[in-house]
Design a protein around this motif. Structure first.
Motif, mmCIF file in Angstrom:
data_model
loop_
_atom_site.group_PDB
_atom_site.id
_atom_site.type_symbol
_atom_site.label_atom_id
_atom_site.label_comp_id
_atom_site.label_asym_id
_atom_site.label_seq_id
_atom_site.Cartn_x
_atom_site.Cartn_y
_atom_site.Cartn_z
ATOM 1 N N LYS A 41 2.817 15.782 3.406
ATOM 2 C CA LYS A 41 1.976 15.621 4.383
ATOM 3 C C LYS A 41 1.014 14.118 3.390
ATOM 4 O O LYS A 41 0.956 13.693 3.914
ATOM 5 N N LEU A 42 0.799 14.103 2.168
ATOM 6 C CA LEU A 42 0.734 12.823 1.401
ATOM 7 C C LEU A 42 1.010 11.938 1.616
ATOM 8 O O LEU A 42 0.508 11.116 2.321
ATOM 9 N N LEU A 43 2.189 11.838 1.542
ATOM 10 C CA LEU A 43 3.044 10.511 1.818
ATOM 11 C C LEU A 43 2.994 10.405 3.302
ATOM 12 O O LEU A 43 2.863 9.300 3.441
ATOM 13 N N VAL A 55 0.820 -1.256 -0.479
ATOM 14 C CA VAL A 55 0.202 0.219 -0.282
ATOM 15 C C VAL A 55 0.886 1.077 0.366
ATOM 16 O O VAL A 55 0.274 2.004 -0.583
ATOM 17 N N ALA A 56 2.085 0.682 0.656
ATOM 18 C CA ALA A 56 2.975 2.356 0.830
ATOM 19 C C ALA A 56 3.483 2.835 -0.395
ATOM 20 O O ALA A 56 3.579 3.446 -1.028
ATOM 21 N N ILE A 57 3.743 1.483 -1.404
ATOM 22 C CA ILE A 57 4.546 1.582 -2.563
ATOM 23 C C ILE A 57 3.750 2.378 -3.024
ATOM 24 O O ILE A 57 4.289 3.288 -4.100
ATOM 25 N N ILE A 58 2.405 1.464 -3.163
ATOM 26 C CA ILE A 58 1.977 2.617 -4.677
ATOM 27 C C ILE A 58 1.236 3.594 -4.048
ATOM 28 O O ILE A 58 0.958 4.429 -5.311
ATOM 29 N N GLY A 59 0.842 3.880 -3.424
ATOM 30 C CA GLY A 59 0.299 5.032 -2.860
ATOM 31 C C GLY A 59 1.488 6.315 -2.983
ATOM 32 O O GLY A 59 1.381 7.346 -3.675
ATOM 33 N N ILE A 81 0.453 6.363 6.922
ATOM 34 C CA ILE A 81 -0.186 5.646 8.192
ATOM 35 C C ILE A 81 -1.684 5.132 7.531
ATOM 36 O O ILE A 81 -2.175 3.735 8.380
ATOM 37 N N LEU A 82 -2.206 5.044 6.060
ATOM 38 C CA LEU A 82 -2.902 4.391 5.509
ATOM 39 C C LEU A 82 -2.228 3.143 5.252
ATOM 40 O O LEU A 82 -3.104 1.508 5.245
ATOM 41 N N ALA A 83 -0.860 2.936 5.040
ATOM 42 C CA ALA A 83 -0.911 1.545 5.238
ATOM 43 C C ALA A 83 -0.130 0.668 6.044
ATOM 44 O O ALA A 83 -1.132 -0.591 6.049
ATOM 45 N N LEU A 108 11.069 8.043 5.243
ATOM 46 C CA LEU A 108 11.952 9.535 5.032
ATOM 47 C C LEU A 108 12.728 9.646 3.915
ATOM 48 O O LEU A 108 12.649 10.598 3.763
ATOM 49 N N LEU A 109 13.029 8.312 3.121
ATOM 50 C CA LEU A 109 13.300 8.484 1.376
ATOM 51 C C LEU A 109 12.886 9.440 0.948
ATOM 52 O O LEU A 109 13.044 10.375 0.372
#
Length: 543
Positions: A444-446, A29-33, A451-453, A520-521
């Motif tokens: 903010k979106l990242l 989810v994080a990578i896709i987002g 958080i969503l991930a 962070l990256l």
């Protein structure tokens, strides 16, 4: 509400079994987002502010003399026109957002809607320092636009600001010209109407000159005036006739007759050859008195004198009778016409006769005029109504004509005042564009995606635990079976079990830490301007 910690721990122990599935889901989810966020184009915001000030030095000078141009109304109209499809399409073609051909109506409408949503035309009213209403002060108009291309955003704002100022000034000038043209047409029309009304009124006056209202009023008022004049003349005639009768009585009375007489004229021998009868009687009586002093009544001269005196007295009585009857010859023979008293009375009588004749002539004129006015009473009301209608039409056209002339002069003066700077446009903020994008706020979106991930990973573990539940505590076993748990048998190798648990927690923590390090990256990469599809860090995706 009481929290059942035993049940909560059971759920956590059950979800712990699917920790790696949760980590994989969170990473996916994080990578896709993050990829989606990196694929989002940057938007740069350009803005400009212009101050519209109508509180110039010309405004108080032209107060009431020139048409007050409502610039705010024209500005609002221009604002609406700039966001309308025709001008917005031209703007899109000029900045390269819309091709000249080859774009369907639906796509064109969608593109214009998207462009319209990114344009913000704001208005801020500033009241004057004297405590007036907001509309009496200056107005600040702002133009804001967001685009993925900094240069294009700046160009759009510049074009919108130029259009706002130029179209407002041009619109005011065109509106003033249109108003003046309209007023000229109306003035020419009302000038013709006024001339026609004047001609009709003049023709009516010349045709019915004697029937028009004058200083004595209308026909009825004139008739009343003539009737009153007739009564006054009759009264004056009665008074004059009374005075005449009184003078006649005085002229034929004893006072005037007794004073009549003249000095007799004597001949060479002393004999009386002239004079009136009264004078002759006096002379004969005097001579008789002298004779009686010398002679008796039988003396022939005495007898002759007495006879002559009697004849004269008889003639005198006849003359007095004729004078009383008004015989003019008797007045001449008796010498009354030469008497001052008689003459004054006769002169007053003659003046009275002249006055009576004048009054009777004037009475005849007034009676004739009253007769003419009486015959006009039936036709005069209709003529007066027609005259009133003509006068009302003339006054209406004259008033409207004067008002149109005044409005035309005000419109011309207002246009000249506008050209002289009655309204001032001043750029408070010239068109400028930000160097950093204002959208999207990637940091903010990242963080939100992270958080969503994490939430997605925890939710997946909880869902799998619900699909494949296990009993992890004596309490859960007792609740599930309803059988009391007597004892709990521990693990055979507790040290090995604790070591294994610590190793699992450490691996899981490292995985979560790697996810955070990845966050962070990507934040650092985002700050450096790295975007999908552009390794140089400049987004080129079209709006």
């Amino acid at each position: 509400m009481t929290i059942n910690f035993d049940s909560l721990f059971d759920e956590l122990r059950g979800a712990w079994r699917f920790r790696w599935a949760a980590v994989l889901a969170a990473v996916a989810v994080a990578i896709i987002g993050w990829l989606v966020i990196f694929a989002m184009p940057d938007r740069y915001e350009a803005q400009a502010d212009v101050l519209v000030d109508t509180r110039t030095a010309l405004k108080p000078v032209l107060q009431g003399l020139a048409t007050d141009q409502d610039v705010n109304v024209q500005l609002n109209y221009v604002r609406q026109a700039l966001l309308a499809d025709p001008q917005l399409s031209e703007l899109a073609r000029q900045v390269g957002l819309m091709p000249a051909t080859g774009l369907g109506p639906a796509k064109q409408e969608a593109l214009l809607d998207a462009l319209r949503k990114r344009i913000d035309l704001s208005v801020e009213l500033t009241p004057d320092d004297a405590g007036g209403t907001p509309h009496s002060g200056s107005t600040t108009y702002g133009v804001t636009y967001q685009d993925v291309d900094r240069g294009r955003a700046l160009k759009v704002v510049q074009m919108l600001m130029n259009g706002l100022i130029n179209q407002t000034l041009g619109g005011n000038q065109r509106g003033s010209e249109h108003a003046q043209a309209f007023l000229k047409t109306q003035i020419a029309d009302y000038e013709k109407r006024l001339q026609a009304a004047e001609d009709r009124l003049a023709a009516f006056k010349s045709q019915h000159l004697g029937l028009m209202t004058n200083q004595h009023g209308g026909v009825f008022d004139q008739l009343q005036h003539e009737t009153q004049a007739i009564e006054d003349d009759n009264t004056k005639i009665v008074v004059a006739q009374t005075q005449r009768r009184a003078l006649e009585r005085q002229l034929h009375g004893d006072a005037a007759l007794s004073a009549t007489g003249a000095t007799p004229v004597l001949g060479p021998n002393g004999a009386m050859v002239g004079g009136d009868t009264l004078s002759q009687i006096e002379q004969v009586q005097a001579r008789l008195n002298q004779l009686l002093l010398k002679y008796t009544d039988k003396y022939p001269d005495v007898i002759a004198a007495k006879q002559q005196l009697a004849a004269l007295q008889q003639r005198r009585a006849q003359e007095l009778a004729a004078l009383r009857r008004g015989d003019a010859n008797a007045a001449a023979l008796s010498g009354a016409s030469a008497n001052p008293v008689y003459q004054s009375i006769q002169l007053a009588l003659n003046n009275t006769d002249v006055t009576i004749a004048e009054l009777r002539a004037e009475l005849t004129q007034h009676q004739q005029k009253a007769k003419e006015l009486s015959s006009l009473l039936n036709t005069t009301p209709a003529l007066e109504a027609q005259y009133a209608q003509l006068s009302r039409d003339y006054d209406t056209n004259k008033t409207q004509y004067a008002a149109l002339l005044a409005s035309y002069d005000k419109a011309r003066l207002g246009e000249q005042a506008g050209n002289a700077g009655a309204v001032r446009f001043e750029l408070v903020q010239p068109p400028a564009v930000s160097y950093s994008p204002v959208w999207p706020q990637r940091t903010k979106l990242l963080a939100v995606v992270l958080i969503l991930a994490l939430g997605a990973g925890g939710g997946l573990a909880y869902l799998l635990n619900q699909l494949r539940p296990v009993v992890g505590s004596p309490t859960a076993l007792r609740q599930l079976t309803g059988i009391p748990v007597v004892a709990v048998v521990g693990g055979a190798f507790p040290t090995h079990t604790a070591l294994t648990t610590r190793r699992q927690i450490r691996r899981f923590s490292i995985a979560v830490a790697c996810l955070i390090v990845g966050f962070l990256l990507v934040v650092v990469l985002s700050d450096f301007g790295v975007r999908l599809g552009s390794m140089s860090g400049t987004q080129t995706v079209s709006a």
